[in-house]
Write a protein that holds these residues in place. Structure first.
Motif, short mmCIF file in Angstrom:
data_model
loop_
_atom_site.label_atom_id
_atom_site.label_comp_id
_atom_site.label_asym_id
_atom_site.label_seq_id
_atom_site.Cartn_x
_atom_site.Cartn_y
_atom_site.Cartn_z
N ASP A 11 -35.89 53.43 17.21
CA ASP A 11 -36.15 54.17 18.30
C ASP A 11 -36.55 55.68 18.20
OD1 ASP A 11 -36.10 51.80 19.81
OD2 ASP A 11 -33.68 52.09 20.34
N HIS A 125 -22.53 56.99 20.34
CA HIS A 125 -23.90 56.00 20.67
C HIS A 125 -25.05 56.91 21.21
CE1 HIS A 125 -20.87 52.92 20.02
NE2 HIS A 125 -20.02 53.48 21.11
N TYR A 127 -28.97 57.13 22.41
CA TYR A 127 -29.91 56.18 22.67
C TYR A 127 -31.13 57.02 23.14
CZ TYR A 127 -25.86 53.49 23.96
OH TYR A 127 -24.70 52.61 23.92
#
Length: 197
Positions: A11, A125, A127
């Motif tokens: 990602d 986390h 993203y």
């Protein structure tokens, strides 16, 4: 490979190119300056807690608009840890929100030790959003007392959400940080822009 590349895996390449550059460093130092358009805190009765945070370079009681800001990220311990120094200047008075991050190789989670010396630990986390911006959210947290770390129940935690993006028109990074508690609501938040030096 930087700890952030490792945490995001494939990602990472979907981040905006300037965010890729910002989070790729291993031995380099990232320094940027800008202004926080607003810095706010929650309930007034939180002020004593915020004052206590000054000594640990974690929290502060001041709030305001158009606050000069500087961020420095540098690798330490041969690149395995990243030290974050965030400085907010209130009428010449420096206030800090510092942390040291590392990667848990087994879980792929970024470990965030907040304060200097650390007083709070949090899982982070990472993203990548559809527009190439970065979202960071906190997970499990612990109170750090020297070498002792005590798990914090959810209702004692400062739940953080950080959004960072690059604005092509102004050639600046935009940051939005919001920390709240499930019971008392807002603890603190800030939003603004900074430019790579």
């Amino acid at each position: 490979m930087s700890i952030y590349k490792s945490a995001l895996g494939e990602d990472f390449k979907h981040l905006h190119p300037m965010l890729q550059k910002r989070y790729s460093f291993i031995q380099q130092t990232f320094i940027a300056k800008g202004k926080m358009r607003k810095i706010i805190h929650g309930a007034a009765w939180l002020k004593p807690l915020l004052y206590l945070g000054i000594r640990r370079k974690l929290l502060f009681p001041e709030q305001g608009v158009d606050i000069p800001f500087q961020i420095t990220n540098r690798s330490i311990n041969t690149g395995n840890d990243i030290y974050w120094e965030r400085i907010f200047y209130f009428h010449g008075q420096a206030r800090y929100f510092n942390a040291t991050m590392s990667l848990n190789d087994a879980s792929g989670i970024v470990q965030d030790y907040l304060g200097d010396p650390a007083v709070i630990y949090s899982d982070l986390h990472f993203y990548v959003m559809d527009d190439g911006s970065l979202l960071i959210s906190s997970g499990k947290q612990r109170l750090v007392l020297g070498k002792l770390e005590i798990p914090l129940p959810r209702w004692f935690q400062g739940i953080a959400e950080v959004r960072e993006k690059y604005i092509e028109e102004s050639k600046q990074f935009h940051i939005n940080v919001h920390v709240k508690n499930p019971i008392i609501g807002l603890i603190f938040a800030y939003e603004g822009e900074f430019t790579y030096e």
